[in-house]
Motif scaffolding. Structure first.
Motif, PDB file in Angstrom:
ATOM      1  N   PHE A 144       9.895  10.294   5.700  1.00  0.00           N
ATOM      2  CA  PHE A 144      10.371   9.680   4.455  1.00  0.00           C
ATOM      3  C   PHE A 144      11.761  10.208   4.099  1.00  0.00           C
ATOM      4  O   PHE A 144      11.961  10.845   3.063  1.00  0.00           O
ATOM      5  CB  PHE A 144       9.373   9.946   3.324  1.00  0.00           C
ATOM      6  CG  PHE A 144       8.053   9.264   3.513  1.00  0.00           C
ATOM      7  CD1 PHE A 144       7.962   7.883   3.614  1.00  0.00           C
ATOM      8  CD2 PHE A 144       6.885  10.002   3.603  1.00  0.00           C
ATOM      9  CE1 PHE A 144       6.747   7.248   3.785  1.00  0.00           C
ATOM     10  CE2 PHE A 144       5.659   9.382   3.775  1.00  0.00           C
ATOM     11  CZ  PHE A 144       5.588   7.994   3.871  1.00  0.00           C
ATOM     12  N   LYS A 145      12.726   9.934   4.968  1.00  0.00           N
ATOM     13  CA  LYS A 145      14.092  10.416   4.732  1.00  0.00           C
ATOM     14  C   LYS A 145      14.672   9.843   3.446  1.00  0.00           C
ATOM     15  O   LYS A 145      15.478  10.490   2.783  1.00  0.00           O
ATOM     16  CB  LYS A 145      14.987  10.037   5.905  1.00  0.00           C
ATOM     17  CG  LYS A 145      14.651  10.710   7.225  1.00  0.00           C
ATOM     18  CD  LYS A 145      15.670  10.319   8.287  1.00  0.00           C
ATOM     19  CE  LYS A 145      15.348  10.948   9.628  1.00  0.00           C
ATOM     20  NZ  LYS A 145      14.143  10.344  10.233  1.00  0.00           N
ATOM     21  N   ASN A 146      14.280   8.615   3.113  1.00  0.00           N
ATOM     22  CA  ASN A 146      14.805   7.981   1.902  1.00  0.00           C
ATOM     23  C   ASN A 146      14.369   8.690   0.631  1.00  0.00           C
ATOM     24  O   ASN A 146      14.938   8.469  -0.435  1.00  0.00           O
ATOM     25  CB  ASN A 146      14.353   6.517   1.839  1.00  0.00           C
ATOM     26  CG  ASN A 146      15.174   5.628   2.754  1.00  0.00           C
ATOM     27  OD1 ASN A 146      15.827   6.118   3.672  1.00  0.00           O
ATOM     28  ND2 ASN A 146      15.146   4.335   2.508  1.00  0.00           N
ATOM     29  N   LEU A 186       0.841  -1.204   0.000  1.00  0.00           N
ATOM     30  CA  LEU A 186       0.000   0.000   0.000  1.00  0.00           C
ATOM     31  C   LEU A 186       0.875   1.253   0.000  1.00  0.00           C
ATOM     32  O   LEU A 186       0.633   2.196  -0.764  1.00  0.00           O
ATOM     33  CB  LEU A 186      -0.901  -0.023   1.231  1.00  0.00           C
ATOM     34  CG  LEU A 186      -1.870   1.140   1.453  1.00  0.00           C
ATOM     35  CD1 LEU A 186      -3.119   0.636   2.171  1.00  0.00           C
ATOM     36  CD2 LEU A 186      -1.248   2.259   2.269  1.00  0.00           C
ATOM     37  N   MET A 187       1.900   1.265   0.841  1.00  0.00           N
ATOM     38  CA  MET A 187       2.781   2.430   0.930  1.00  0.00           C
ATOM     39  C   MET A 187       3.532   2.654  -0.379  1.00  0.00           C
ATOM     40  O   MET A 187       3.650   3.798  -0.843  1.00  0.00           O
ATOM     41  CB  MET A 187       3.770   2.251   2.078  1.00  0.00           C
ATOM     42  CG  MET A 187       4.665   3.464   2.292  1.00  0.00           C
ATOM     43  SD  MET A 187       5.571   3.401   3.838  1.00  0.00           S
ATOM     44  CE  MET A 187       6.598   1.955   3.555  1.00  0.00           C
ATOM     45  N   LEU A 239       3.464   5.982  -2.644  1.00  0.00           N
ATOM     46  CA  LEU A 239       4.707   6.706  -2.912  1.00  0.00           C
ATOM     47  C   LEU A 239       5.025   6.758  -4.401  1.00  0.00           C
ATOM     48  O   LEU A 239       5.568   7.755  -4.895  1.00  0.00           O
ATOM     49  CB  LEU A 239       5.871   6.051  -2.167  1.00  0.00           C
ATOM     50  CG  LEU A 239       5.877   6.233  -0.645  1.00  0.00           C
ATOM     51  CD1 LEU A 239       7.035   5.473  -0.019  1.00  0.00           C
ATOM     52  CD2 LEU A 239       5.952   7.706  -0.266  1.00  0.00           C
ATOM     53  N   ARG A 240       4.663   5.713  -5.120  1.00  0.00           N
ATOM     54  CA  ARG A 240       4.901   5.696  -6.564  1.00  0.00           C
ATOM     55  C   ARG A 240       4.147   6.847  -7.228  1.00  0.00           C
ATOM     56  O   ARG A 240       4.662   7.511  -8.131  1.00  0.00           O
ATOM     57  CB  ARG A 240       4.459   4.351  -7.148  1.00  0.00           C
ATOM     58  CG  ARG A 240       4.882   4.147  -8.594  1.00  0.00           C
ATOM     59  CD  ARG A 240       4.821   2.681  -8.994  1.00  0.00           C
ATOM     60  NE  ARG A 240       3.552   2.064  -8.689  1.00  0.00           N
ATOM     61  CZ  ARG A 240       3.383   1.107  -7.774  1.00  0.00           C
ATOM     62  NH1 ARG A 240       4.414   0.692  -7.054  1.00  0.00           N
ATOM     63  NH2 ARG A 240       2.194   0.583  -7.559  1.00  0.00           N
ATOM     64  N   PHE A 241       2.930   7.075  -6.768  1.00  0.00           N
ATOM     65  CA  PHE A 241       2.177   8.214  -7.304  1.00  0.00           C
ATOM     66  C   PHE A 241       2.783   9.541  -6.841  1.00  0.00           C
ATOM     67  O   PHE A 241       2.972  10.462  -7.641  1.00  0.00           O
ATOM     68  CB  PHE A 241       0.716   8.145  -6.867  1.00  0.00           C
ATOM     69  CG  PHE A 241      -0.051   9.387  -7.212  1.00  0.00           C
ATOM     70  CD1 PHE A 241      -0.512   9.594  -8.498  1.00  0.00           C
ATOM     71  CD2 PHE A 241      -0.263  10.382  -6.264  1.00  0.00           C
ATOM     72  CE1 PHE A 241      -1.194  10.751  -8.826  1.00  0.00           C
ATOM     73  CE2 PHE A 241      -0.937  11.543  -6.584  1.00  0.00           C
ATOM     74  CZ  PHE A 241      -1.410  11.728  -7.879  1.00  0.00           C
ATOM     75  N   LEU A 242       3.094   9.646  -5.545  1.00  0.00           N
ATOM     76  CA  LEU A 242       3.575  10.904  -4.978  1.00  0.00           C
ATOM     77  C   LEU A 242       4.905  11.340  -5.583  1.00  0.00           C
ATOM     78  O   LEU A 242       5.137  12.536  -5.789  1.00  0.00           O
ATOM     79  CB  LEU A 242       3.705  10.772  -3.461  1.00  0.00           C
ATOM     80  CG  LEU A 242       2.376  10.648  -2.710  1.00  0.00           C
ATOM     81  CD1 LEU A 242       2.604  10.139  -1.289  1.00  0.00           C
ATOM     82  CD2 LEU A 242       1.633  11.978  -2.694  1.00  0.00           C
ATOM     83  N   ARG A 243       5.776  10.392  -5.875  1.00  0.00           N
ATOM     84  CA  ARG A 243       7.077  10.727  -6.469  1.00  0.00           C
ATOM     85  C   ARG A 243       6.917  11.377  -7.843  1.00  0.00           C
ATOM     86  O   ARG A 243       7.748  12.173  -8.262  1.00  0.00           O
ATOM     87  CB  ARG A 243       7.929   9.469  -6.624  1.00  0.00           C
ATOM     88  CG  ARG A 243       8.396   8.829  -5.344  1.00  0.00           C
ATOM     89  CD  ARG A 243       9.351   7.688  -5.651  1.00  0.00           C
ATOM     90  NE  ARG A 243       9.541   6.803  -4.506  1.00  0.00           N
ATOM     91  CZ  ARG A 243       9.040   5.572  -4.416  1.00  0.00           C
ATOM     92  NH1 ARG A 243       8.321   5.081  -5.416  1.00  0.00           N
ATOM     93  NH2 ARG A 243       9.265   4.837  -3.346  1.00  0.00           N
TER      94      ARG A 243
END
Length: 331
Positions: free
Chosen positions: A276-278, A215-216, A220-224
């Motif tokens: 989300f430091k990475n 889910l995460m 994140l794939r969308f948010l990036r």
């Protein structure tokens, strides 16, 4: 063998238990209230082991026959009240396991302890049956009623109990536990702790959940890539998000934390405070190109989406409106 030293957080409750036992001021009934996974069973078991222990009056020694029996669930004076129906504790359960045995004196200890997990599942009849016992309990009896919703109990029961409320644990303590006791990597531990809402059990579950990780990653794939998405991508993102309808709050919470990271970095440039430091490279880029007003607009849009979904507004429509709001802030 577990002891109070193994409990993460809840120091005030532990101190209360120790003081009550050492000063011999133990109440006859307690309600231990907290969310699922908060540690109610562990605290109740340690409370019972402490009062039954043959060698100590503040912590269970873990070595005496009484502690060993309690640890193995074989202590004659420690009764766990069970129920066959998963969603209900019926009057027969209370009568058979409590009312019919309560006047039998302890076999080997000063006290006789009854622990009832999921006590908020008692029917009204079951609660009334328990109430008769709570009104005039034998001096040697201690009740520990474990609940996720103490309000489900009748006021006549709660008024006769000391209520111990398990508060949220600091995220730093949850992260430390996940890393040191479960060997969870730093980044994964930090994200799991952030989504645990102060609940260690929830943090452990998330750290081990492949579903949550999927889910995460979807979010994140969308948010990036949201700043470069076209309408076709937007529609596809909406379709993908519907795979997580039952977890829409978790899905949108990822969006919220992402944008709060952007806002925090824009305001402070402090990487250490980010979840989300990475993703710092992308967060830096978005913080540079989005204004404070843009970020606040998206955060408000996320909260509005949650409210609409709670009101059963069409899921696809709500998500599409949110994604449009996000896209409008791209510069």
């Amino acid at each position: 063998m577990e002891s109070f030293k193994d409990v993460i957080g809840h120091s005030e409750i532990i101190e209360y238990i120790r003081n009550a036992v050492s000063s011999d001021k133990i109440a006859h009934a307690y309600i231990v209230n907290g969310n699922q996974g908060a540690g109610k069973k562990m605290l109740a078991k340690l409370f019972a082991m402490t009062v039954l222990c043959e060698n100590s009056n503040t912590d269970p020694c873990g070595t005496c026959p009484s502690c060993l029996q309690a640890e193995s669930m074989n202590h004659p004076d420690l009764i766990w009240v069970n129920h066959e129906k998963p969603a209900t504790i019926g009057v027969d359960d209370v009568r058979a396991q409590i009312n019919n045995t309560i006047h039998i004196k302890p076999y080997k200890s000063e006290y006789k302890v009854y622990i009832m997990p999921e006590a908020d599942k008692m029917t009204e009849q079951a609660q009334n049956a328990l109430l008769k016992t709570l009104e005039e309990p034998p001096s040697y009896v201690i009740f520990l009623l474990l609940t996720s919703n103490a309000k489900a109990l009748m006021s006549t029961i709660t008024s006769r109990c000391v209520i111990l409320r398990l508060r949220n644990i600091k995220e730093t303590l949850i992260k430390k536990y996940l890393m040191e006791n479960m060997n969870v990597p730093d980044y994964q531990a930090e994200v799991s702790a952030a989504f645990s809402q102060g609940n260690l059990g929830q943090g452990i579950m998330l750290a081990k959940s492949e579903h949550f990780n999927a889910l995460m990653e979807s979010a994140l794939r969308f948010l990036r890539n949201e700043d470069s998405l076209k309408m076709d991508d937007l529609i596809e993102a909406v379709k993908e998000s519907t795979n997580y309808k039952v977890d829409y709050c978790d899905y949108l919470d990822i969006f919220t934390i992402w944008y709060r990271d952007i806002l925090l970095y824009k305001a402070t440039k402090d990487i250490d405070k980010l979840i989300f430091k990475n993703e710092i490279s992308k967060i830096k880029e978005m913080a540079k190109h989005k204004s404070y007003e843009d970020i606040e607009l998206v955060l408000k849009g996320i909260e509005n989406a949650k409210e609409r979904l709670r009101a059963n507004v069409n899921f696809d429509l709500v998500m599409e409106l949110l994604f449009h709001t996000m896209k409008e802030t791209n510069r």
